[in-house]
Write an enzyme that holds these catalytic residues in place. Sequence first.
Site, PDB file in Angstrom:
ATOM      1  CG  PHE A 124      -2.039  -0.916   0.940  1.00 19.63           C
ATOM      2  CD1 PHE A 124      -3.314  -0.554   0.936  1.00 19.63           C
ATOM      3  CD2 PHE A 124      -1.899  -2.449   1.268  1.00 19.63           C
ATOM      4  CE1 PHE A 124      -4.434  -1.441   0.807  1.00 19.63           C
ATOM      5  CE2 PHE A 124      -2.883  -3.098   1.247  1.00 19.63           C
ATOM      6  CZ  PHE A 124      -4.275  -2.685   0.887  1.00 19.63           C
ATOM      7  CB  ALA A 125       2.260   3.258  -2.447  1.00 23.52           C
ATOM      8  CB  ILE A 126      -2.073   5.611   1.195  1.00 19.70           C
ATOM      9  CG1 ILE A 126      -2.589   3.972   0.856  1.00 19.70           C
ATOM     10  CG2 ILE A 126      -3.047   6.576   1.102  1.00 19.70           C
ATOM     11  CD1 ILE A 126      -3.403   3.799  -0.612  1.00 19.70           C
ATOM     12  CE1 TYR A 129       4.327   4.694   5.303  1.00 17.94           C
ATOM     13  CE2 TYR A 129       2.874   6.484   5.407  1.00 17.94           C
ATOM     14  CZ  TYR A 129       3.756   5.757   6.198  1.00 17.94           C
ATOM     15  OH  TYR A 129       4.090   5.562   7.559  1.00 17.94           O
ATOM     16  CG  ASP A 214       4.364  -2.563   6.855  1.00 21.40           C
ATOM     17  OD1 ASP A 214       2.921  -2.760   6.539  1.00 21.40           O
ATOM     18  OD2 ASP A 214       4.738  -2.475   7.953  1.00 21.40           O
ATOM     19  CG  HIS A 236       6.369  -6.898  16.353  1.00 21.71           C
ATOM     20  ND1 HIS A 236       7.344  -6.082  16.775  1.00 21.71           N
ATOM     21  CD2 HIS A 236       5.464  -6.035  15.749  1.00 21.71           C
ATOM     22  CE1 HIS A 236       6.982  -4.939  16.647  1.00 21.71           C
ATOM     23  NE2 HIS A 236       6.059  -4.888  16.140  1.00 21.71           N
ATOM     24  CB  THR A 248       0.992  -4.165  22.412  1.00 25.03           C
ATOM     25  OG1 THR A 248       1.814  -4.783  21.047  1.00 25.03           O
ATOM     26  CG2 THR A 248       2.111  -3.733  23.405  1.00 25.03           C
ATOM     27  CD  GLU A 306       1.242  -5.439  14.785  1.00 25.99           C
ATOM     28  OE1 GLU A 306       2.231  -5.363  13.690  1.00 25.99           O
ATOM     29  OE2 GLU A 306       1.407  -4.538  15.894  1.00 25.99           O
ATOM     30  CG  ASP A 329      13.741  -0.360  13.226  1.00 30.97           C
ATOM     31  OD1 ASP A 329      14.962  -0.007  12.839  1.00 30.97           O
ATOM     32  OD2 ASP A 329      12.691   0.250  13.401  1.00 30.97           O
TER      33      ASP A 329
END
Length: 356
Positions: A124-126, A129, A214, A236, A248, A306, A329
Amino acid sequence: MCADKWINELWKRKHHIFILIILLFVFWLSWHTYSGRMWIPSLSFYCSLNFDHVRKDGSYLDHLLEIRLPRMNYSQPNIMNPPRTDVLVMTPWFAPIIWDGTFSTDILNQQFKQRDVRVGLTLFAIKKYVVFLQLFLETAEKFFMVGYKVNYYVLTDRPEAVPNVTLKEGRSVVVLKTQSNARWQDISMRRMEMISLFAKKQFIGEVDYIVCVDVDMKFSDHVGVEILSDVFGTLHPGFYKGQRQRFTYERRSESQAYIASDEGDFYYAGGFFGGTVEEVYKLTNHCSHAILTDKANGIEAIWHDESHLNKYLLTHKPTKILSPEYLWDNNMGVPEILKKRRFVAVPKNHNQIRNK
């Protein structure tokens, strides 16, 4: 008087009507076969569509694709010396957890290439992004499913901003126009709805597997068919060592994403999941309806789509799990167990990108 005239006309043409009836009966007879106490359709094309008939007959078994590996040289698996002992490589429900050293790319490629597997990658390139597309596609061409047919499904509200990237043979960028939303949270949650809609409308006829990721990421090492399974999730990077009580998850029982503190296997990242088109459709359709139910009840799950993904994968166990190698990351450092960093976050200022 008119009725008498009409009857006389029919009587004059009785031979034509009789012939027509005979022809219709012959045609119906050729279409059907008598079985037991009923007549059933028996034309060949009907049999090919009647799955119960084919399965009972068993003739389809003679036409199954045979996957045969050629002679290959590779190290023999050693029962007494497993390749990884520092990490969990198998869940209690026998789903493998994919780490470097636990699979043979050569063997897997021999199997999947014989099946002529086609893979779809949704991103998704909204709004702003779209700036990540160039690097994403260039690195995907270098590391993602190399040697396989790939459709990059770019869902965007700015089709004109999709870059022209040189692709290898059998790979293409498919731009799918979609609407934007005012809040980034709504954009994130609508991903489930859009993937389910396009899975049913388009993906099912074009690819065998769907990988959902992503866009603000880049590939930095091999990501191949070792990830493919009926349905897979990714650990994650922030919670792969954590206890379930500290995950979470959505803890409010009013939400469809609710998970109790004494439940949970792993915490899955919303930025990398997938499976067969059929299974991805079931997953995203379920999550989409759960999100809408929450919205109708005036509640929004803590981590949006998520949270709903984690609830789904708790009650519908994934058949394969990807280690944090597949979503990392670099700001988190490089732990010793992480031999590869295959798909990593691109540094950015979220406040400058979101809601712009």
